[in-house]
Design a protein around this motif. Structure first.
Motif, mmCIF file in Angstrom:
data_model
loop_
_atom_site.group_PDB
_atom_site.id
_atom_site.type_symbol
_atom_site.label_atom_id
_atom_site.label_comp_id
_atom_site.label_asym_id
_atom_site.label_seq_id
_atom_site.Cartn_x
_atom_site.Cartn_y
_atom_site.Cartn_z
ATOM 1 N N LEU A 177 -3.686 -5.996 3.004
ATOM 2 C CA LEU A 177 -2.652 -5.056 3.439
ATOM 3 C C LEU A 177 -1.250 -5.596 3.166
ATOM 4 O O LEU A 177 -0.353 -4.846 2.761
ATOM 5 C CB LEU A 177 -2.825 -4.760 4.927
ATOM 6 N N VAL A 178 -1.053 -6.884 3.373
ATOM 7 C CA VAL A 178 0.258 -7.486 3.107
ATOM 8 C C VAL A 178 0.578 -7.433 1.617
ATOM 9 O O VAL A 178 1.694 -7.105 1.218
ATOM 10 C CB VAL A 178 0.301 -8.937 3.624
ATOM 11 N N VAL A 179 -0.394 -7.730 0.783
ATOM 12 C CA VAL A 179 -0.179 -7.715 -0.665
ATOM 13 C C VAL A 179 0.200 -6.312 -1.141
ATOM 14 O O VAL A 179 1.076 -6.147 -1.996
ATOM 15 C CB VAL A 179 -1.445 -8.217 -1.389
ATOM 16 N N CYS A 180 -0.429 -5.299 -0.579
ATOM 17 C CA CYS A 180 -0.179 -3.924 -1.037
ATOM 18 C C CYS A 180 1.158 -3.365 -0.559
ATOM 19 O O CYS A 180 1.702 -2.443 -1.175
ATOM 20 C CB CYS A 180 -1.310 -3.018 -0.576
ATOM 21 N N GLY A 181 1.696 -3.886 0.538
ATOM 22 C CA GLY A 181 3.003 -3.456 0.988
ATOM 23 C C GLY A 181 2.991 -2.124 1.733
ATOM 24 O O GLY A 181 1.947 -1.498 1.942
ATOM 25 N N ARG A 182 4.199 -1.663 2.112
ATOM 26 C CA ARG A 182 4.339 -0.439 2.887
ATOM 27 C C ARG A 182 3.911 0.802 2.116
ATOM 28 O O ARG A 182 3.456 1.786 2.699
ATOM 29 C CB ARG A 182 5.796 -0.247 3.322
ATOM 30 N N GLY A 183 4.093 0.772 0.810
ATOM 31 C CA GLY A 183 3.778 1.944 0.007
ATOM 32 C C GLY A 183 2.344 2.380 0.105
ATOM 33 O O GLY A 183 1.994 3.518 -0.251
ATOM 34 N N LEU A 184 1.490 1.500 0.630
ATOM 35 C CA LEU A 184 0.077 1.837 0.796
ATOM 36 C C LEU A 184 -0.107 3.026 1.740
ATOM 37 O O LEU A 184 -1.094 3.756 1.656
ATOM 38 C CB LEU A 184 -0.683 0.614 1.338
ATOM 39 N N PHE A 185 0.867 3.229 2.657
ATOM 40 C CA PHE A 185 0.762 4.293 3.652
ATOM 41 C C PHE A 185 1.275 5.642 3.128
ATOM 42 O O PHE A 185 1.290 6.615 3.870
ATOM 43 C CB PHE A 185 1.564 3.919 4.909
#
Length: 696
Positions: free
Chosen positions: A326-334
């Motif tokens: 989740l940290v690697v993917c960043g906020r844009g994941l949401f």
């Protein structure tokens, strides 16, 4: 532990965690030996049972390497014609070429002239290598050149094994595919994002694959046999529990992203807050499963071992791999609902559904408690008249060939003709033992067989249908009669298929009586340590037990009146208890640990309202997802798995939507600070003012 989580949630170190995970998982998949699950469940009876003793003694007989198939011909209840009889005689002779004893396949016609039967002795080792191929060969020979309207069916040991194997054929792939689809759809609905669901699903899917490999590799040297039913439950449990833990972590992570710009700091706070609850919840499930290692039945031990391994793997991936991903993917994941830090985040916001519900329950906790208990009690009334134990013909859904054939035998011949009951008597008293067996109520016929190692084999045919209560009663009478006999006759033992089923039922009951109290003790200790209370664990366990009985009652009504199941299968109640209690306590842990956290600042009542507001949405989503995942077990045509799936599905929904949502909060509001006894109330909790919480 904080240092480990800080490393996992770091912007750069998270990449290292993911890379290390990929390498480690790849090596485990490559190096661990691949194991193939058994095609159908084994009995796994303890050595103390008479059925197991008979099997062990028969292994030293000359005929130990033989089994038998039973072929039945019928014209759907109509009388057989002369042409039918001629064709059946020819087919029986042809079956003799497939048999180890050609003359034994001569047909026997029923007294009413509507059916014929042929017993086909076969080499046991050849059949066990590929029961499907052996069964198909017999079916082809039996059905060749039959007159129009005359049908052949395969039953007996080989027929039932073949149908059970077919029921589990491709079970792993079918269950995995349906489970993935269900989880993916529910995650998309929950997250309202076209991409966020991919990460937890990928992490949990990897955990599921690894859990199966690890459990299989560890099981073989430990002498544990993992059959297809265990593999199916393992996969469903890992997906269900793993996704539940992922939902809780993602929800807390998103909550922290609304407060801080640094996603690594947000994840650190999230995993430090949610991690203990996830570890405690998963630990409760794993330890509860470990108790099955004390079971007498090998199948129960196998399920406990494999699923405990699976839950541990799911916890590890939820707390170590998912945060890094989740940290690697960043906020844009949401996207498209990306959480942003608001300048006026501290300003009061309109109370959401869960806050309003919590406040509503807090105003009338006694009424809510009473209504909830009445509803749960009403559902429990469905247990009136319930029974445990299905006959051999009731184990599979639909109308498999072996079941159709058995019904024809029951109607036209002795019901127990195709079932094998074996009596082993000392040679010196074999004649007396045969007379005693013949005189026993429920025994249709007795035929002396071979002798070896001082024992004589008696083939006993019962009048009752295989696996029925009447057959079990006859087995019990036989054993009691021999035990009460004088001299060497008292050493006579009774085994065979019906005796094995009876001993399995009795061993299952002993397992249930031993394991259920141990699970309750484990759950109590974990809750007491986690919540630092002695009252809370009692009330929470009572709520989970109420859910268990209510779900059993509702399920029993559905089974008897809608699905046509006359009883619960032997191990279903134990497995349902294990999953419902362990998984049900999960949601109570998620809720009450947050309530304890909020209580420090806001007091018991307001703390529970805030905890319900914070966790209500995610726990409800998790419960619906878990219920749907367990319902997937119903895709296999096996009654036991369908029953487990239905019971757990109903229980989880009941616990999530009623017990945890209104009953547990109501109990907290009723007991107040006493709920946390002997922990002391926070110094300022009595003066704490209600605080507005974000809309949920």
């Amino acid at each position: 532990m904080t240092a480990i989580w800080r490393f996992i949630s770091g912007r750069r170190t998270a990449w290292a965690v993911l890379a290390g995970t990929i390498v480690a998982v790849g090596l485990l998949f490559a190096l661990l030996p691949a194991t193939k699950s058994a095609g159908f469940p084994s009995t796994g009876l303890p050595d103390s049972s008479q059925a197991a003793q008979v099997d062990a003694a028969l292994a030293k007989f000359p005929s130990a390497e033989q089994t038998a198939a039973v072929v039945v011909w019928s014209r759907d209840g109509k009388a057989l014609t002369a042409a039918d009889r001629e064709a059946i005689t020819a087919r029986s002779a042809a079956l003799g070429t497939e048999s180890t004893a050609p003359r034994a396949t001569a047909p026997r016609f029923s007294d009413d002239g509507t059916a014929a039967i042929s017993v086909v002795p076969l080499d046991k080792s050849t059949v066990e290598k590929d029961v499907g191929t052996a069964a198909d060969a017999l079916r082809a020979v039996a059905a060749k050149d039959l007159p129009s309207g005359l049908n052949s069916y395969l039953t007996g040991a080989v027929g039932f094994q073949s149908d059970i194997s077919n029921a589990f054929a491709g079970a792993d792939v079918k269950l995995l595919l349906v489970t993935v689809i269900v989880v993916a759809v529910l995650l998309i609905v929950t997250y309202r994002s076209p991409i966020l669901w991919i990460v937890p699903l990928a992490v949990v899917g990897t955990a599921d694959g690894l859990a199966g490999i690890v459990a299989g590799a560890l099981a073989k040297p430990l002498g544990v046999t993992i059959d297809a039913s265990v593999s199916g439950i393992l996969s469903v449990l890992v997906f269900g529990a793993g996704t539940n833990y992922a939902l809780l972590l993602v929800a807390r992570y998103r909550e922290e992203l609304l407060r801080t710009q640094d996603r690594s700091a947000a994840m650190l706070t999230a995993v430090k807050s949610a991690g203990p609850a996830i570890a405690a919840s998963g630990g409760t499930v794993a330890l509860s499963l470990v108790t099955l290692l004390f079971a007498e039945l090998a199948g129960n031990r196998a399920l406990g071992f494999a699923c405990a391994v699976g839950v541990v793997v799911a916890i590890a991936f939820a707390l170590l791999v998912l945060p890094a991903a989740l940290v690697v993917c960043g906020r844009g994941l949401f996207w498209p609902f990306v959480p942003r830090v608001h300048e006026h985040a501290a300003s009061p916001q309109r109370a959401g559904f869960w806050t309003r519900l919590g406040r509503g329950v807090s105003r009338r906790p006694a009424v809510i408690t009473g209504v909830s208990l009445v509803g749960v009690g009403a559902l429990s009334l469905g247990l009136i008249g319930f029974s445990v134990g299905l006959s051999q013909t009731e184990q599979l859904l639909g109308n498999p060939e072996s079941v159709v054939a058995q019904k024809i035998v029951d109607r036209s011949f002795s019901a127990g003709l195709t079932s094998q009951t074996v009596v082993l008597a000392p040679d010196a008293v074999a004649v007396d033992a045969a007379k005693l067996a013949s005189a026993t109520d429920g025994v249709d016929s007795v035929r002396p067989g071979e002798s070896a190692n001082g024992l004589t084999r008696l083939e006993v045919s019962l009048a009752a249908a295989p696996g029925s209560d009447a057959a079990f009663a006859t087995i019990t009478k036989l054993r009691s009669g021999f035990a009460d006999a004088s001299g060497a006759a008292s050493r006579t033992i009774v085994g065979g298929t019906d005796a094995t089923a009876l001993d399995t039922r009795q061993a299952s009951q002993r397992d249930q009586d031993l394991i259920i109290p141990i699970i309750l003790v484990i759950v109590f200790v974990i809750l007491a340590l986690l919540l630092r209370s002695l009252v809370a664990p009692v009330l929470l366990i009572a709520s989970v037990l109420a859910t268990f009985f209510a779900s059993l009652g509702a399920s029993n009504w559905i089974f008897q009146h809608l699905l046509g199941f006359p009883a619960f299968n032997t191990n279903v109640i134990l497995f349902a208890f294990l999953f419902l209690v362990a998984l049900g306590v999960d949601y109570n842990i998620f809720l009450t640990t947050r309530a304890r956290e909020e209580r420090i600042l806001h007091g018991t009542t307001e703390g529970m309202i805030r905890a319900l507001a914070s966790t209500g949405g995610v726990i409800t989503s998790a419960g619906i997802l878990l219920a749907a995942v367990f319902a997937v077990l119903g895709v296999l045509p096996v009654v036991a798995l369908t029953q487990i799936g239905v019971i757990v599905c109903i229980g989880v929904l009941l616990d999530t939507l009623v017990v945890r949502t209104v009953l547990v909060p109501a109990l907290v509001f009723l007991t107040g600070d006493s709920f946390w006894w002997p922990s002391r109330a926070p110094r300022d909790s009595s003066t704490a003012e209600p605080v507005h919480v974000p809309a949920s």
